[in-house]
Design a protein around this motif. Structure first.
Motif, short mmCIF file in Angstrom:
data_model
loop_
_atom_site.label_atom_id
_atom_site.label_comp_id
_atom_site.label_asym_id
_atom_site.label_seq_id
_atom_site.Cartn_x
_atom_site.Cartn_y
_atom_site.Cartn_z
N GLU A 140 0.81 -1.23 0.00
CA GLU A 140 0.00 0.00 0.00
C GLU A 140 0.84 1.28 0.00
N THR B 76 3.84 1.64 -1.09
CA THR B 76 4.51 1.70 -2.39
C THR B 76 3.54 2.13 -3.47
N ARG B 77 2.32 1.59 -3.43
CA ARG B 77 1.32 1.95 -4.43
C ARG B 77 0.98 3.43 -4.36
N SER B 78 0.83 3.97 -3.15
CA SER B 78 0.51 5.40 -3.03
C SER B 78 1.68 6.26 -3.51
N VAL C 169 3.95 5.41 -5.79
CA VAL C 169 4.01 5.30 -7.24
C VAL C 169 2.91 6.14 -7.89
N GLU C 170 1.72 6.13 -7.31
CA GLU C 170 0.63 6.94 -7.85
C GLU C 170 0.92 8.43 -7.75
N ARG C 171 1.55 8.87 -6.65
CA ARG C 171 1.94 10.29 -6.52
C ARG C 171 2.96 10.66 -7.58
N TYR D 262 3.52 9.13 -10.45
CA TYR D 262 2.86 9.06 -11.76
C TYR D 262 2.01 10.31 -11.99
N GLY D 263 1.30 10.76 -10.98
CA GLY D 263 0.50 11.97 -11.10
C GLY D 263 1.36 13.20 -11.36
N TRP D 264 2.50 13.28 -10.68
CA TRP D 264 3.41 14.41 -10.89
C TRP D 264 3.94 14.41 -12.32
N ARG E 225 2.54 12.99 -14.97
CA ARG E 225 1.45 13.28 -15.91
C ARG E 225 1.14 14.77 -15.97
N SER E 226 1.21 15.45 -14.82
CA SER E 226 0.89 16.88 -14.82
C SER E 226 2.02 17.72 -15.41
#
Length: 71
Positions: free
Chosen positions: A31, A33-35, A37-39, A41-43, A45-46
């Protein structure tokens, strides 16, 4: 022969660390690690254009330095 084998093992370990670190992280603490990686990835992408420009600039500087050192 021993030096070549050692160099091969070290090269592969360093090369595979980029994949092994996330895999081990997902195995140990999925969990957090997933959060993370998502942060990330979001950075990315933006700031897609900035990331692409930085990578292209780094490659350009690398080739420029390699060209100048071989003159």
């Amino acid at each position: 022969m021993a030096e070549q084998m050692t160099a091969l093992v070290v090269f592969n370990l360093v090369g595979f660390l980029a994949a092994l670190i996330p895999i081990i992280s997902f195995w140990v603490a999925p969990e957090p690690t997933r959060s993370a990686v998502e942060r990330i990835y979001g950075w990315i992408r933006s700031r897609h254009r900035l990331v692409v420009a930085l990578i292209a600039g780094a490659v350009g500087v690398f080739f420029l330095v390699m060209g100048l050192t071989h003159l």
